[in-house]
Write a protein that holds these residues in place. Structure first.
Motif, short mmCIF file in Angstrom:
data_model
loop_
_atom_site.label_atom_id
_atom_site.label_comp_id
_atom_site.label_asym_id
_atom_site.label_seq_id
_atom_site.Cartn_x
_atom_site.Cartn_y
_atom_site.Cartn_z
N ALA A 107 -8.03 4.51 -15.87
CA ALA A 107 -8.48 3.44 -14.97
C ALA A 107 -8.49 3.96 -13.54
O ALA A 107 -7.86 4.97 -13.22
N ILE A 108 -9.22 3.23 -12.71
CA ILE A 108 -9.26 3.53 -11.27
C ILE A 108 -9.26 2.20 -10.53
O ILE A 108 -9.99 1.28 -10.88
N ASP A 109 -8.41 2.12 -9.50
CA ASP A 109 -8.50 0.96 -8.61
C ASP A 109 -8.82 1.48 -7.20
O ASP A 109 -9.25 2.61 -7.04
N THR A 161 -7.28 -2.33 -17.17
CA THR A 161 -7.24 -3.42 -18.15
C THR A 161 -6.12 -3.12 -19.13
O THR A 161 -5.53 -2.04 -19.12
N GLY A 162 -5.84 -4.08 -19.98
CA GLY A 162 -4.87 -3.88 -21.06
C GLY A 162 -3.53 -3.41 -20.57
O GLY A 162 -2.99 -3.90 -19.57
N TYR A 163 -2.96 -2.44 -21.29
CA TYR A 163 -1.62 -1.98 -20.97
C TYR A 163 -1.53 -1.32 -19.60
O TYR A 163 -0.47 -1.33 -18.97
N VAL A 164 -2.63 -0.75 -19.12
CA VAL A 164 -2.61 -0.14 -17.78
C VAL A 164 -2.41 -1.22 -16.73
O VAL A 164 -1.56 -1.10 -15.85
N ALA A 165 -3.16 -2.32 -16.84
CA ALA A 165 -3.01 -3.43 -15.90
C ALA A 165 -1.61 -4.05 -16.01
O ALA A 165 -1.00 -4.39 -15.00
N GLU A 166 -1.10 -4.14 -17.23
CA GLU A 166 0.25 -4.69 -17.42
C GLU A 166 1.30 -3.77 -16.80
O GLU A 166 2.27 -4.25 -16.21
#
Length: 180
Positions: A107-109, A161-166
């Motif tokens: 992911a990238i933010d 998203t998913g576990y990365v966001a969590e």
């Protein structure tokens, strides 16, 4: 001690791979292979957990070079930083095991690039790491949009998203520094 010889070898191999056409797209998964050495093991005759994190550096270095990020780092005088990580261990890696390490962007933010890495032996996952990484300029983390622009992917979006966001949310809830 940091494995400088291995690190140098990984750089040379990544440059050679890129030269012969084995470059990677920023969205791809990089893969390297190596053997667990006697210098990697602990008193239980398995790969030391600290060494696992150190060897993950090799996978990120290979990935950066083969995607072209390494060239951008040099041209722009940028650096790389790891700002957080979590590792899960599932299977022991023993001395002389052939290890396959996989590296990809999860992911990238706006500020961080989240990299997922894993080590495999005989087709079975042994460990998996999620790292919050950043690109730095003059000691400060720069916005990921500048990195994406330099990589020729200005419109590329990969929100957590998913576990990365969590994990990001959970990490935001963690007190820093921990209270005694």
């Amino acid at each position: 001690m940091y494995p400088f010889f291995r690190f140098s070898k990984a750089i040379v191999q990544a440059i050679a791979a890129k030269t012969i056409g084995a470059q990677l797209d920023f969205t791809a998964t990089g893969e390297i292979k190596f053997r667990c050495r006697l210098t990697d093991i602990d008193n239980f005759l398995e790969m030391n957990n600290g060494r696992v994190l150190t060897l993950y550096d090799l996978g990120r270095t290979d990935f950066a070079i083969r995607t072209g990020l390494g060239r951008q780092l040099l041209q722009n005088r940028w650096g790389l930083v790891v700002a957080g990580s979590t590792v899960q261990y599932r299977k022991r890696i023993r001395a002389f095991d052939q290890v396959t390490m996989k590296t990809h962007i999860a992911a990238i933010d706006e500020r961080w690039i989240y990299v997922e890495q894993s080590m495999w032996v005989k087709g079975k996952p042994c460990s998996s790491a999620l790292l919050r990484t950043g690109v730095t300029s003059q000691g400060r983390v720069i916005e990921t949009q500048a990195v994406l622009d330099a990589m020729g992917k200005p419109d590329w979006k990969m929100p957590p998203t998913g576990y990365v966001a969590e994990w990001i949310e959970s990490d935001d809830d963690r007190p820093w520094p921990p209270k005694d």
